[in-house]
Motif scaffolding. Sequence first.
Motif, short mmCIF file in Angstrom:
data_model
loop_
_atom_site.label_atom_id
_atom_site.label_comp_id
_atom_site.label_asym_id
_atom_site.label_seq_id
_atom_site.Cartn_x
_atom_site.Cartn_y
_atom_site.Cartn_z
N MET A 17 0.85 -1.21 0.00
CA MET A 17 0.00 0.00 0.00
C MET A 17 0.87 1.25 0.00
O MET A 17 1.83 1.36 0.75
N TYR A 18 0.51 2.19 -0.83
CA TYR A 18 1.25 3.45 -0.88
C TYR A 18 0.65 4.41 0.13
O TYR A 18 -0.52 4.78 0.04
N PRO A 19 1.44 4.82 1.12
CA PRO A 19 0.85 5.59 2.23
C PRO A 19 0.77 7.10 1.99
O PRO A 19 0.19 7.80 2.82
N PHE A 20 1.34 7.60 0.92
CA PHE A 20 1.44 9.08 0.82
C PHE A 20 0.41 9.67 -0.13
O PHE A 20 0.74 10.33 -1.10
N GLY A 21 -0.86 9.40 0.11
CA GLY A 21 -1.91 10.06 -0.67
C GLY A 21 -2.43 9.21 -1.81
O GLY A 21 -1.89 8.15 -2.14
N LYS A 22 -3.53 9.71 -2.41
CA LYS A 22 -4.18 8.98 -3.50
C LYS A 22 -4.20 9.82 -4.76
O LYS A 22 -3.71 10.95 -4.79
N GLY A 23 -4.77 9.22 -5.83
CA GLY A 23 -4.94 9.96 -7.08
C GLY A 23 -3.61 10.33 -7.69
O GLY A 23 -2.70 9.51 -7.76
N LEU A 24 -3.48 11.59 -8.12
CA LEU A 24 -2.27 12.02 -8.81
C LEU A 24 -1.03 11.87 -7.93
O LEU A 24 0.06 11.62 -8.43
N LYS A 25 -1.20 12.03 -6.63
CA LYS A 25 -0.05 11.94 -5.71
C LYS A 25 0.63 10.59 -5.78
O LYS A 25 1.80 10.45 -5.43
N ARG A 26 -0.12 9.60 -6.26
CA ARG A 26 0.41 8.24 -6.40
C ARG A 26 1.60 8.22 -7.35
O ARG A 26 2.43 7.32 -7.30
N TYR A 27 1.69 9.21 -8.24
CA TYR A 27 2.72 9.19 -9.27
C TYR A 27 3.97 9.98 -8.89
O TYR A 27 4.92 10.05 -9.65
N VAL A 28 3.95 10.59 -7.69
CA VAL A 28 5.12 11.38 -7.27
C VAL A 28 6.40 10.56 -7.24
O VAL A 28 7.43 10.98 -7.78
N PRO A 29 6.40 9.35 -6.64
CA PRO A 29 7.64 8.56 -6.61
C PRO A 29 8.18 8.30 -8.01
O PRO A 29 9.39 8.35 -8.22
#
Lengths: 278, 297
Positions: B1-13
Amino acid sequence: MKDSKSTKILSYAVVAILLILYIIPLLFVFNVSFKSFTDYLLDPMGIVSNIQWSNYKDAWVQGNFSNYFLNSLLYTGVATVLTLIVSLFGAFPVARGYVKWSGFIYMFFLLSQFLPNPMVAQFKLMLAMKQELGFVGYDTKLGYILLKTSGTGIVFMMFTGYIKSISRELDEAAGMDGCGYNRYLFQIIMPLMKPVIATGVILTAIGIWNDFVGPVMYLPSPGNYPITFGLKEFRGQYGNNWPMLACGIMIVSTPLIILYTFIQKYIVDGALAGAVKA
Amino acid sequence: MYPFGKGLKRYVPFLFLLVPLVLYIIFYFGPSMMTVIYSFTDIKNVPGSELKFVGLQNYYDVFFSGNSGERVDSIIRTLYFMVIVTIVQNGLALLVAVIINQKLKGDYFYRAVFFLPVVLGVAVVALVWSMMFDPLSGPVNYLYNALFGYKDMFFGSFTHAFGYIIFVQIWMYMGYSMLIFLAGLQSVPKDLYEAGYIDGTSKWQSFKNITFPLIAPSFTVNMLLSIIGAMSTFDIILATTDGRFNTRTMAYDVYKETFRGSLEMGLPSALSVVQFLIILVFVVIAVKQMRKREVEY
């Protein structure tokens, strides 16, 4: 298990011979650097009697070393910092699996150690960049720095390994509290990675500071020379004036030796960590 | 699970990851692949020149053209360099590591001294040894003369220069291999030696049957580093003889033909690919051999 006396003596003998082989050349250079040229020619090996401090001043001025030092500091400083940041950008998501195909990306980065020699096309690329863009590419400081900035080398692998040992629950707790990705990376993960960052800095910095081939290929103008290339040019200039050249060697290596005695432990640990991971 | 937000924020890494990925593709991966492609073309170092595929012509030229005698000599010399450096450097490094590991007084000092050449770098090391090996006033010639009544030209000798380059290369990197062996030695559990001692093993037996199998991983690492390193470095050659006096190796030839040679870039590309294939063969052999010796404990 006890060692017999004879093996102990034999061991010390081997170490002593090697120490001579490693230390004598440096002592010789040190000694010669204080001699005048005539004294050197008359007696190259004798202990210096008439110390010529002016050798150092002459070498420093005529070798243009202050300029080269500044260049080396610039390249090493900037490219090392960039390498560490860029490696972290890659290592964190790959170690955690926060991007798709993390395993594949890891292998792809690892491949960088085994690729066919890229020199020919790299040279063409640097020339093309210089021609099209001007400020980056062949014979530009920025071009060389970018070439030396790599997020796929040993530092990347060391970081990936280290991040895996940091608990995932920390990520989740931070995320729960609404911490953003980049803030987490820089304010929480980075401070936790201090030991591995220290070794990464040292390994990268040694590599860039001592790079000899890169500047010879990509930095042909004197204004861009780092210290390694400067020493090569200095030699071309002074031919067989060994006292002068010995000063050049001392000027280049004294800061390194002083620094090395202080951070020796980290270098040794870092070299080990890096080598075993690779 | 990616803990740092949903939606567009998912693509930050992924956005962050793009930085090393793009740098790698532009400066290393891309050029490496392009070099392989160039090796099948008649590309010239002239901006905007047309290139056409010439099949294996460049490879043929490496081995069978007018001046390929020199190039084949370089290839043989490179293999010679690699074999000697790998064997002598690792043999010596293992010996020193074993010696230092038996808790000699001042062991930290010794390992620091043996690693020093790596810190000083190839420019300094080459100049220091050029000075030691100066034919007129160098101390080594003085020693030769006193001991054997003989003088050498060192880096200026057509027959000996390459041997001295091999010496300097080993002098420079022995400490690095030694460190890797030391790490291996320190991970060997002490109780195995005690068990061996009770069973009455000799020193040599305990080295052969306990130490050696257990440090096999560091042996593998050292072999790989030496093989790849010796096949691809030429900085020591550039800094000492600059390829004169029969000291050219494959890596040096690639550099020379790219940067200071003709405008033809197909031939050095083909040479790079040949170099890569040789490395591959030796690495595969070395890994296979070493894997056999590694043990679980």
